[in-house]
Design a protein around this motif. Structure first.
Motif, short mmCIF file in Angstrom:
data_model
loop_
_atom_site.label_atom_id
_atom_site.label_comp_id
_atom_site.label_asym_id
_atom_site.label_seq_id
_atom_site.Cartn_x
_atom_site.Cartn_y
_atom_site.Cartn_z
N PRO A 277 0.82 -1.22 0.00
CA PRO A 277 0.00 0.00 0.00
C PRO A 277 0.85 1.26 0.00
O PRO A 277 1.92 1.30 0.61
N SER A 278 0.38 2.29 -0.69
CA SER A 278 1.08 3.57 -0.68
C SER A 278 0.86 4.24 0.67
O SER A 278 -0.06 3.89 1.43
N MET A 279 1.69 5.22 0.98
CA MET A 279 1.58 5.93 2.25
C MET A 279 0.28 6.73 2.34
O MET A 279 -0.19 7.05 3.42
N ASN A 280 -0.31 7.04 1.17
CA ASN A 280 -1.60 7.73 1.19
C ASN A 280 -2.68 6.87 1.84
O ASN A 280 -3.60 7.39 2.47
N HIS A 331 9.38 11.90 1.85
CA HIS A 331 10.56 11.03 1.93
C HIS A 331 10.12 9.60 1.62
O HIS A 331 9.52 8.94 2.48
N PRO A 332 10.37 9.11 0.41
CA PRO A 332 9.94 7.76 0.04
C PRO A 332 10.44 6.70 1.01
O PRO A 332 11.57 6.77 1.50
N VAL A 333 9.58 5.72 1.29
CA VAL A 333 9.91 4.65 2.22
C VAL A 333 10.41 3.43 1.44
O VAL A 333 9.75 2.97 0.52
N GLU A 334 11.57 2.93 1.79
CA GLU A 334 12.15 1.77 1.10
C GLU A 334 11.78 0.50 1.87
O GLU A 334 12.53 0.02 2.71
#
Length: 453
Positions: A277-280, A331-334
């Motif tokens: 899932p995306s952070m949204n 800040h993209p999550v890896e």
């Protein structure tokens, strides 16, 4: 005298009216019931102590009374239908609407006056939180007892080890003494016999070479089997559970809060891949949940830990909880992937989650009556709602998939299957009898091209 008594009576009546009015504003509801209603209807947008989508509601009755000279009747109208109140031209209602970016509050016509009074009482005099469970004390006592037990066991182990060394030394000394006695008592005949015996491994091998070769062959077979078995398990990572950049407990989300798997992994039902899932998706809930208030705590974790992980979500999405706005600094999550199907294997989640849902659940529960499942996802991914850290629950080998296809019965009551496999079903009934069960392998579940293309 008559005039004084008349004014006295009027004053008493006025004081009573004032007291009754005050009583209607304060402490006229059930705070505990109000807390339940507040959590069920209001917490998506409001908190008592801070602004979320809407204003903080702690002490709202006093605030409205002091700042606008409005009583609870106005609050009743606002809660039941704020849109109608604004449409009537109410100045304060329209000021609030403008102040909070014209975000329209939901209407609650279903709430009775008693319900609203209970909610307002909760915002005025929230009940004290229940005392924390004493389980922590018990845990500390158990920890101390466990530590003492471990220390005793460690001491016992040391004593046993020293004793074994002492016994070993004594035995070695006895063997040396026996050897000396044997040498002293050797006769000339025994000495000559010893001269003909093999004294090295090379002599022993030459004397018994056929046995040695047989042993080497057997060892070679075992070595080949070991290498083959090791290679067969390359890429099998059952139990793999890596640390993630943001700690996410499925036990809290799916277990304690009963969030459906497909609310976050929505593509599992409609696509080949069940995406991360995306952070949204996280922000759909955590926009209004800035701190952890649950009762469940994983051993070694506390509220501060969970609150810190929520702040990581805010940092990743660029959300400012103070202003209730996105800053644009993301800040993209890896994330570390856990389940990764090889490129040469075709697997469609939708086919299993939709078409095969009931068949898979029924088959799994028959084979595992002690661990029945209610969601099809658990058949492959295990009891995810009990996992603090998600791990790979099964082998996911070709043999594991084939075994499932051989034992899972096709749901022939499904409208699609009933029509599509009608002729096949009739053919199998004639061939094997009317009680024939159709498993997935009978409808092409073992064809190579189904999974390898």
């Amino acid at each position: 005298m008559i005039s004084w008594r008349k004014h006295y009576k009027t004053g008493l009546i006025a004081i009573c009216l004032l007291l009754s009015t005050s009583a209607s504003i304060y402490a006229q509801g059930d705070a505990k019931n109000g807390e339940k209603l507040f959590k069920a209807n209001c917490t998506a947008c409001h908190a008592l102590d801070k602004q979320l989508v809407g204003p903080a509601l702690g002490g709202i009755v006093d605030k409205v009374k002091k700042e606008q000279n409005l009583d609870t009747d106005w609050l009743h109208k606002w809660i039941k239908d704020n849109k109608a109140l604004r449409a009537s031209g109410d100045k304060y209602a329209n000021e609030i609407f403008e102040k909070f970016n014209k975000t329209e509050m939901l209407a609650f016509p279903n709430l009775t006056d008693k319900d609203i009074d209970d909610i307002l009482e909760y915002t005025t005099n929230p009940p004290a939180p229940e005392p924390a469970a004493t389980a922590a004390t018990g845990t500390d006592t158990n920890s101390v007892a466990a530590l003492e037990m471990a220390q005793k066991q460690s001491m016992n182990s040391k004593v046993i080890l020293i004793s074994l060394f002492a016994i070993g030394g004594l035995l070695l000394w006895l063997l040396l003494k026996l050897r000396q006695l044997v040498k002293l008592q050797q006769t000339e005949e025994l000495a000559g016999l010893n001269a003909t015996r093999a004294t090295s491994f090379a002599d022993l091998y030459r004397k018994y070479s056929y046995i040695g070769k047989g042993v080497l062959v057997i060892l070679g077979i075992f070595a080949a089997y070991g290498i083959w078995n090791w290679m067969m398990w390359i890429g099998v990572y059952k139990g793999y559970k890596p640390e993630q950049p943001i700690y996410f407990s499925h036990k809290i989300h799916a277990g304690e809060n009963k969030i459906d798997c497909q609310l976050c992994h929505s593509s599992a039902k409609y696509g080949k891949v069940s995406e991360v899932p995306s952070m949204n998706v996280c922000m759909n809930c955590h926009r209004n949940i800035s701190e952890y208030k649950g009762k469940y705590m994983e051993p070694g974790k506390d509220k501060a830990f969970y609150d810190g992980e929520i702040q990581k979500v805010y940092s990743a999405t660029g959300w400012d909880p103070a202003s209730q706005q996105y800053t644009g600094k993301t800040h993209p999550v890896e994330w570390t992937r856990i389940h990764n199907m090889p490129d040469f294997v075709y697997f469609n989640h939708a086919q299993h989650v939709v078409a095969g849902e009931q068949a898979i659940i029924t088959s799994f529960n028959k084979k595992n009556p002690e661990a029945k499942i209610d969601v099809v996802c658990k058949a492959c991914h295990g009891q995810v709602d009990t996992m603090n850290v998600v791990q790979m629950a099964n082998d996911f080998t070709m043999g594991w998939c084939i075994e499932c296809h051989r034992t899972t019965e096709v749901d022939m009551t499904n409208g699609y299957n009933k029509e599509y496999f009608k002729n096949l079903h009739e053919k199998l009934k004639k061939q094997y009898g009317s009680g024939t069960k159709i498993t997935v392998d009978a409808i092409g579940g073992l064809e190579c091209g189904k999974c390898h293309y």
